[in-house]
Scaffold this motif. Structure first.
Motif, mmCIF file in Angstrom:
data_model
loop_
_atom_site.group_PDB
_atom_site.id
_atom_site.type_symbol
_atom_site.label_atom_id
_atom_site.label_comp_id
_atom_site.label_asym_id
_atom_site.label_seq_id
_atom_site.Cartn_x
_atom_site.Cartn_y
_atom_site.Cartn_z
ATOM 1 N N GLN A 1 -7.493 0.365 -0.387
ATOM 2 C CA GLN A 1 -7.640 -0.942 0.265
ATOM 3 C C GLN A 1 -8.894 -0.973 1.146
ATOM 4 N N THR B 1 0.827 -1.202 0.000
ATOM 5 C CA THR B 1 0.000 0.000 0.000
ATOM 6 C C THR B 1 0.867 1.260 0.000
ATOM 7 N N ASP C 1 -5.832 -1.846 -5.003
ATOM 8 C CA ASP C 1 -5.283 -2.331 -3.734
ATOM 9 C C ASP C 1 -6.288 -3.272 -3.074
ATOM 10 N N GLU C 2 -6.097 -4.534 -3.270
ATOM 11 C CA GLU C 2 -6.939 -5.588 -2.681
ATOM 12 C C GLU C 2 -8.426 -5.312 -2.900
#
Ligand SMILES: Nc1ncnc2c1ncn2[C@@H]1O[C@H](COP(=O)(O)OP(=O)(O)OP(=O)(O)O)[C@@H](O)[C@H]1O
Ligand SMILES: [Mg+2]
Lengths: 317, 242
Positions: free
Chosen positions: B87, B45, B167-168
């Motif tokens: 995220q 991140t 991000d995820e």
């Protein structure tokens, strides 16, 4: 577009109404009291441009108000500037002040701006206290000139001027709110990092809002000395301005231009009545208590309550 | 030969005495599907934040199509075609789903003023792609986790990126939902969008990526063919050997 034309018609009628009132209302006190309500409409609307739309809380509205007032006094004493020019100059100076405080602190997210506004209030008051040209701590008398032909008293003229300012402030706030600027500010208030990452120039928008907000607060303060016939730092920098400027939008509803107007009429109206019937000392206390009640019970203000009621009514079969 | 779309050069990021990124370097050619893996706290991140400008890196460079964007604020990088998802979803909570998208449509492409009706159509397309059409007018607060992740992606897409960094974005999705998302991403890639995907779900990484980078303690420890990276001794050690 239709909304704007309705707003314009409303605005024009308001100007005519204000003008009519100065002719046909006999009671001088009416203008004296209504001036204060209008002044708070300007102050609350100005505060809301940065605080309500952008989410950056200014605790130092009194500094902007008072600097605007003293700016007008200083210019009158040295150049005998006409009232509209005094207001313009005051707005220019406090707009710059707003920009400067913003430029120093708005790069950082969070509470830094708010803290800086408290410091600005303290610094400005100290400077004025020690500036003998505008009367220092003892204050100075400012004589009202003769009223122009159309108005039967200078207070009536000031009332009309403040009505125009209020209208200008509300129209400007409404423009900001409904434009791309307002949508960007709202994104900043919701989540600044996300706003920046979808392309919102957060620093620019915050600086714009800080400047505009500061300028309008200064404009609200510019006629203050003429209205009082006197100015001294303690009353010009009164805590009541700082607290009211943020309490009025929060109580009325800060997401919409109408919120600060409702809050100002309600609170300033109450304050006027309390001042006459009990004592002006109670004003800050009353505003503070109301603020607490609203923050706890109706965080979206009166407009928020209203929308909730309408939504519930609409759900009934 | 023109420069790669993204060039990350010897990137350093420190938090106090802690080094979160240590000399991270890699290029992403236009059109690539790159997967980034790494254990929790390895700096994935942080890497995205430095590429996008959400965090300022201490040393090194970030180039988009050869242009050093290190000094540019995030919004300028977005307008150059760099979009990211967060995220933990960061929607604009006071707005509806459609309004969230509208902000990105209005600001994401910069000075090029989009006509209102064209923007609305573009917004509908984006919503449709992510299966959010039925929820266009819903408050963000009423969305499920899955829809919040879809919105996160939809909003990034609305800025019309050349490079999309996720991000995820699949964390917490069911296996069917993961497949759906992978399909959407594949079709975006076919249309020419370069995609960098950070993910813990191995199935997604393996199914999607043409290339995988593994980050550990702020450094790249493996970079190459997905199967080769996953099976490399070092990655096996990080993930299994502890
Ligand atoms: N703002 C910050 N201040 C201090 N330390 C930070 C900050 N952000 C991240 N870190 C630290 O940097 C390291 C890398 O964090 P990062 O969030 O980049 O990891 P990650 O690879 O994304 O992990 P995850 O898989 O859990 O999302 C962690 O040790 C984290 O504690
Ligand atoms: Mg992470």
């Amino acid at each position: 577009m239709r909304n704007w034309s309705r707003f314009l018609i409303g605005a024009t009628l308001s100007v005519l109404l204000a003008l009519g009132l100065t002719r046909f209302v006999g009671n001088e006190y009416f203008f004296f009291a209504t001036y204060v309500v209008l002044q708070f409409i300007v102050l609350a609307t100005a505060w809301n441009i940065l605080g309500g739309y952008g989410g950056y809380v200014n605790f130092g509205a009194s500094a902007f108000f008072a600097v605007g007032a003293y700016c007008a006094v200083a210019l009158t004493q040295s150049y005998a500037l006409a009232l509209p020019l005094q207001i313009l100059a005051a707005a220019l100076v406090t707009g710059l002040l707003g920009f400067a405080v913003g430029a120093l602190t708005l790069r950082l997210r969070g509470i830094y701006f708010s803290i800086a506004t408290v410091a600005v209030a303290v610094i400005c008051e100290t400077v004025i206290m020690n500036w003998s040209f505008v009367g220092g701590a003892r204050g100075t008398t400012v004589l009202q000139p003769a009223a122009p032909a159309f108005f039967s008293s200078y207070t009536r003229l000031l009332f009309f001027v403040m009505a125009l300012l209020a209208l200008l402030a509300v129209a400007f706030a409404r423009f900001v709110e409904t434009s791309w600027i307002g949508r960007g500010l709202r994104a900043i208030r919701d989540n600044e990092e996300a706003a920046e990452s979808v392309g919102v120039p957060t620093l620019k928008l915050k600086l714009f809002a800080a400047t505009a907000s500061g300028a309008l607060m200064g404009a609200a303060g510019a006629p203050f000395a003429l209205y009082m016939n006197f100015i001294e730092p303690t009353s010009a920098f009164s805590l009541n301005y700082s607290v009211s400027a943020l309490a009025m939008p929060l109580i009325g509803g800060s997401a919409n231009w109408l919120g600060p107007v409702i809050g100002a009429i309600l609170l300033a109206g109450t304050q006027q009545i309390v001042t006459v019937t009990i004592s002006s000392e109670l004003n800050v206390l009353i505003v503070g208590l109301l603020l607490v009640v609203f923050v706890v019970a109706a965080p979206h203000g009166i407009l928020g309550l209203w929308h909730k009621l309408v939504a519930r009514g609409g759900q009934r079969p | 030969m023109s420069a790669p779309l993204l060039q990350v050069g010897a990137l350093f990021k420190r938090f106090g005495g802690f080094t979160a990124l240590a000399a991270v370097s890699f290029d992403v050619p236009a059109g690539q599907r790159l997967g980034i893996i790494g254990p929790n706290g390895s700096g994935k991140t942080t890497l995205i934040n430095c590429i996008c400008g959400t965090l300022r890196h201490d040393n090194g460079s970030v180039r988009l199509s050869g242009v050093d964007v290190s000094a540019l604020p995030t919004y300028r990088r977005t307008r150059l075609g760099l979009a990211r998802s967060f995220q933990i979803p960061r929607p604009f909570y006071s707005m509806s789903v459609a309004q969230n998208i509208a902000v990105a449509l209005e600001y994401g492409v910069g000075r090029r003023r989009v006509h209102a009706s064209a923007a609305r159509k573009e917004g509908l397309t984006v919503l449709d792609r992510l299966g959010l059409t039925a929820k266009a007018n819903a408050d963000v607060g009423s969305l499920t986790q899955v829809d919040l992740r879809r919105l996160e992606l939809a909003r990034a897409l609305a800025t019309q990126p050349r490079l999309l960094i996720l991000d995820e974005v699949m964390a917490g999705l069911s296996s069917v939902e993961v497949d759906d998302m992978l399909e959407t991403l594949a079709s975006l890639n076919r249309e020419g969008i370069t995609i960098v995907m950070i993910e813990h779900i191995m199935r997604a990484i393996m199914g999607f990526s043409q290339r995988v980078i593994c980050l550990d303690a702020g450094s790249i420890v493996a970079d190459g063919e997905p199967a080769a990276v996953i099976n490399s001794a070092i990655v096996q050690k990080i993930y299994l050997g502890g």
